[in-house]
Design an enzyme around this catalytic site. Sequence first.
Site, PDB file in Angstrom:
ATOM      1  NE  ARG A   8      65.313  72.965  55.471  1.00 53.63           N
ATOM      2  CZ  ARG A   8      64.268  72.522  56.177  1.00 53.63           C
ATOM      3  NH1 ARG A   8      63.508  71.538  55.696  1.00 53.63           N
ATOM      4  NH2 ARG A   8      63.971  73.054  57.349  1.00 53.63           N
ATOM      5  CG  HIS A   9      70.049  74.648  58.506  1.00 51.89           C
ATOM      6  ND1 HIS A   9      69.384  73.960  59.484  1.00 51.89           N
ATOM      7  CD2 HIS A   9      69.145  75.501  57.954  1.00 51.89           C
ATOM      8  CE1 HIS A   9      68.141  74.375  59.548  1.00 51.89           C
ATOM      9  NE2 HIS A   9      67.958  75.314  58.623  1.00 51.89           N
ATOM     10  CG  ASN A  15      65.400  72.798  62.221  1.00 52.02           C
ATOM     11  OD1 ASN A  15      66.531  72.688  61.744  1.00 52.02           O
ATOM     12  ND2 ASN A  15      64.498  73.617  61.691  1.00 52.02           N
ATOM     13  NE  ARG A  83      68.371  77.888  60.724  1.00 50.83           N
ATOM     14  CZ  ARG A  83      68.028  79.161  60.920  1.00 50.83           C
ATOM     15  NH1 ARG A  83      68.718  79.905  61.748  1.00 50.83           N
ATOM     16  NH2 ARG A  83      67.008  79.688  60.271  1.00 50.83           N
ATOM     17  CD  GLU A 106      64.038  80.063  55.707  1.00 50.53           C
ATOM     18  OE1 GLU A 106      64.166  80.610  54.589  1.00 50.53           O
ATOM     19  OE2 GLU A 106      63.568  78.924  55.844  1.00 50.53           O
ATOM     20  CG  HIS A 174      68.213  79.062  55.936  1.00 50.83           C
ATOM     21  ND1 HIS A 174      68.410  78.771  57.260  1.00 50.83           N
ATOM     22  CD2 HIS A 174      69.288  79.823  55.548  1.00 50.83           C
ATOM     23  CE1 HIS A 174      69.534  79.340  57.672  1.00 50.83           C
ATOM     24  NE2 HIS A 174      70.088  79.984  56.652  1.00 50.83           N
TER      25      HIS A 174
END
Length: 222
Positions: A8-9, A15, A83, A106, A174
Site C-alpha cells: 500500500r502507499h 490515514n 499517496r 482505491e 490501496h
Amino acid sequence: DRQIWLTRHGESADNVSGRIGGDSSLSEKGRKFAACLSRFVHAQKMLFRQKQLENYREKIGSSTPPPEPPERNFLVWTSMLKRTIETVESLDPKEFDIMHIRFLNEIYAGRCEGKTYQEIEQSYPEEFNARKNNKLYYRYPGMGGESYLDVIHRVNPLIIELERMTDNILVVTHRVVLRIILAYFLDVEKEKVPDMDVPLHTLYCLQPKAYGSELTKWKYDD
Ligand code: G3H
C-alpha cells in the site's frame, strides 16, 4: 523466478485523521516509509541481477562464455492518487519503468468520500449497517460509488497482465485493491477478501510457481 512486489502507499494525512477515500499526500511517517521502500526495492533489484548472473556463470562453467543474459525489466505501477505516486517518488526512473494506472485507485466511496467511519455511522446509519452486513456486495451511495465486487471487476484485467508478464514489478496501491490482488494469487475465497488483514507499511513479494505462489512479507519498522 520472477517477482511481484506489492504494497500500500505510505501513511497519508487522511490515514492519520481516519478519513476514507480522498486524495491526500503522505504524512511524515509515510514519507519515511517511501524512502525506505525505494532503497529496499533498489537493493532487491541488484540482488536479483547478481543471482541471475551467478546462475548463468554456474551453467556455462569454463567454456567460452556466450553474452551475458540481459537484465530483466523492473516495472512500477501505482494508482493515479497522490499517496501512491509520492510513495515511489524517490525511485530512479532510469532504473524503473514507472506507470500510473487509474484501475489501481482505491474503492470509490461516493457520498462517503472524505468521512471517517464514525461520521458515516452517524450520518448514514442504514448505509453503515448494510455495509457491515455484506461488505462484498455493498455499493457506496452517490455518483460513481463502488462495491468490492465492482473493484474486483475493474482490477481483473491488471491481474491477468500481472500473471502473464515475465518482468519483475512493484505495485503500489490501496487497501481494497491490494486485498483483491493478494487474494487472487493466494487463492483466498471472495467472501473473505473484505476482511483480509493488509496493514500499511508492509511489503509483500509473490513468486509465482507451477503449484501456486510463494509469499514473503516484510514489515517496515519505524
Ligand atoms: O478507503 C478505503 C479503505 O481502505 C477500505 O477499507 O473496505 O476495510 O473499509 P475497508
